[in-house]
Design a protein around this motif. Structure first.
Motif, PDB file in Angstrom:
ATOM      1  N   ASN A 139      -9.879 -10.607   2.118  1.00  0.00           N
ATOM      2  CA  ASN A 139      -9.891  -9.408   0.485  1.00  0.00           C
ATOM      3  C   ASN A 139      -8.426  -8.501   2.007  1.00  0.00           C
ATOM      4  OD1 ASN A 139     -10.804 -10.429  -0.991  1.00  0.00           O
ATOM      5  ND2 ASN A 139     -12.941  -9.636  -0.397  1.00  0.00           N
ATOM      6  N   ARG A 140      -8.378  -8.370   2.736  1.00  0.00           N
ATOM      7  CA  ARG A 140      -7.955  -7.839   3.670  1.00  0.00           C
ATOM      8  C   ARG A 140      -6.652  -7.744   3.294  1.00  0.00           C
ATOM      9  NH1 ARG A 140      -9.569  -8.851   7.959  1.00  0.00           N
ATOM     10  NH2 ARG A 140     -11.143  -6.214   8.195  1.00  0.00           N
ATOM     11  N   ASN A 142      -5.929  -9.066   1.055  1.00  0.00           N
ATOM     12  CA  ASN A 142      -4.048 -10.050  -0.176  1.00  0.00           C
ATOM     13  C   ASN A 142      -4.892  -8.245  -0.982  1.00  0.00           C
ATOM     14  OD1 ASN A 142      -3.452 -12.800  -0.414  1.00  0.00           O
ATOM     15  ND2 ASN A 142      -5.126 -12.598   0.906  1.00  0.00           N
ATOM     16  N   HIS A 143      -5.014  -6.755  -0.292  1.00  0.00           N
ATOM     17  CA  HIS A 143      -6.432  -6.127  -1.061  1.00  0.00           C
ATOM     18  C   HIS A 143      -5.149  -5.661  -2.060  1.00  0.00           C
ATOM     19  CE1 HIS A 143      -3.523  -3.958   1.906  1.00  0.00           C
ATOM     20  NE2 HIS A 143      -3.469  -3.207   0.990  1.00  0.00           N
ATOM     21  N   ASN A 144      -3.829  -5.199  -2.020  1.00  0.00           N
ATOM     22  CA  ASN A 144      -2.471  -4.728  -3.147  1.00  0.00           C
ATOM     23  C   ASN A 144      -2.442  -6.080  -3.920  1.00  0.00           C
ATOM     24  OD1 ASN A 144      -2.010  -2.832  -1.325  1.00  0.00           O
ATOM     25  ND2 ASN A 144      -0.478  -4.564  -0.187  1.00  0.00           N
ATOM     26  N   LEU A 147      -6.125  -5.176  -5.488  1.00  0.00           N
ATOM     27  CA  LEU A 147      -6.306  -3.544  -6.068  1.00  0.00           C
ATOM     28  C   LEU A 147      -6.153  -3.660  -7.702  1.00  0.00           C
ATOM     29  CD1 LEU A 147      -7.308  -0.767  -5.913  1.00  0.00           C
ATOM     30  CD2 LEU A 147      -5.228  -0.105  -4.956  1.00  0.00           C
TER      31      LEU A 147
END
Length: 401
Positions: A139-140, A142-144, A147
């Motif tokens: 998740n960190r 691919n956070h963009n 989001l």
């Protein structure tokens, strides 16, 4: 705890259908939620999920409720590991674990169920703790994209509603199926218990009837003939008491011998019933010795029977005793042949005499033949009687070995 055969079949079907429905819902939710960026869409979680569904579907066709305990333990452990081990890569199928614990209550004893529950819980928590860092790292990274998808979904209410409805509906279906399974098991157990109670009552009634029949046979086989003769001698002694005292004394002496014989028969019957090491060959030899002392016919005994269960030996002994008693009373035979042996088919017992015979198909009011047939039915065997007037009698008993 384990259920009877009828209950196990209904429980097996119910659990199998529930498993199939849960697996179908789980697979559909997996496919529906594959749009967008998600950790579960990675190759390893995807392949693990598909392998998990395949293995659980295969195991659903097996329900070892009547198998040895080690096979049932292995079956439950295999299912638990199939559900829990994928948690290490982020594949969580929690509802299936509850279903397996419910199955363990049916297949295993209480100690095993408690052990499986504790073991599953500890392993489940450890693997979840292990998988969290991987999911957080994904998740960190691919956070963009995550989001962006989240903001896009906020502008598309239909997507949010669709996902919420599908996911909640899937959760409701799986939870309700689990509750229905539990109810099915409880209902099946209640029906099984009611049938068992009804069957117990029937068995008690049948046992009482069989015991009455057994007592009637024992009285007839051991005492009937002797008591009848004893009554005749005592009646004769009464009549001769004033007219011919000497003959009356002779009748009393005979009556005394008959009463002693009755007591001996009672002791022998009780002893043969209570003996745990009852030897049928020796018992038949003793019977022949007792009979030939007071009879005019000859008995040839050839008994090579193996050691049999006490119930079987006692019933066969009583059959021979009844046959010899009938020959004494009605047969007027000179030679009697008794043969007992075992072949590939079972135990064979033959009693052949050269007496006057009788009509087999004629109506017989006594307990003799009826008692012999009842004893054969108890042993699950067959009785054949061949006889005709003036041709003697052949009795053959077959008992499965």
């Amino acid at each position: 705890m384990r259920f009877n055969q009828t209950a196990s079949l209904s429980i097996r079907r119910a659990i199998r259908y529930v498993e199939w429905l849960i697996l179908i819902v789980y697979l559909l939710l997996f496919l529906v939620n594959r749009d967008g960026v998600s950790y579960s869409n990675l190759p390893i979680p995807t392949y693990v999920t598909l392998a998990q569904v395949i293995i659980l579907t295969t195991l659903s066709f097996i329900f070892p409720i009547n198998r040895p305990i080690w096979q049932r333990r292995f079956y439950i452990l295999l299912e638990v590991l199939t559900v829990i081990m994928p948690v290490a890569v982020g594949v969580d199928f929690e509802i299936a674990l509850y279903l397996i614990l419910a199955k363990s209550c049916i297949l295993l004893n209480r100690k095993d169920v408690i052990f499986i529950t504790i073991f599953s819980g500890i392993l489940y928590m450890l693997l979840i703790a292990q998988s969290i860092p991987m999911i957080v790292d994904f998740n960190r990274t691919n956070h963009n994209q995550l989001l962006a998808e989240y903001l896009q979904d906020l502008n598309n209410t239909d997507v949010i509603i669709r996902r919420a409805v599908i996911n909640n509906l899937g959760g409701y279906i799986t939870a309700s199926i689990f509750v229905i399974l539990f109810c099915f098991v409880v209902v099946a157990e209640q029906k099984s218990r009611q049938k068992a109670e009804a069957l117990t009552q029937q068995i008690e009634t049948l046992a009482a009837s069989l015991e009455r029949s057994r007592i009637a046979r024992e009285i007839h086989d051991s005492l009937g003939h002797s008591l009848t003769t004893l009554d005749i001698q005592l009646e004769l002694a009464q009549r001769l008491y004033d007219k011919n005292p000497n003959k009356a004394i002779d009748s009393l002496n005979i009556a005394k011998d008959l009463s002693s014989e009755c007591l001996t028969k009672v002791r022998n019957s009780v002893q043969s019933i209570r003996q745990t090491n009852f030897n049928l060959n020796q018992a038949l030899a003793t019977l022949v010795e007792q009979v030939v002392q007071n009879q005019s016919f000859v008995i040839h005994l050839n008994s090579e029977l193996p050691q049999l269960p006490i119930q079987t030996s006692h019933q066969l002994y009583c059959i021979v005793q009844e046959a010899v008693t009938n020959i004494q009373k009605h047969g007027f035979a000179k030679v009697v042949n008794i043969k007992g042996y075992q072949d590939n088919q079972g135990i064979i017992l033959e009693i052949i005499d050269d007496g006057q015979g009788f009509e087999v198909n004629a109506h017989h009011t006594g307990f003799g033949l009826r008692g012999m047939q009842e004893r054969i039915q108890i042993l699950g065997g067959e009785l054949q009687i061949k006889s005709s007037l003036g041709e003697g009698t052949q009795i053959q008993v077959w008992i499965p070995s």
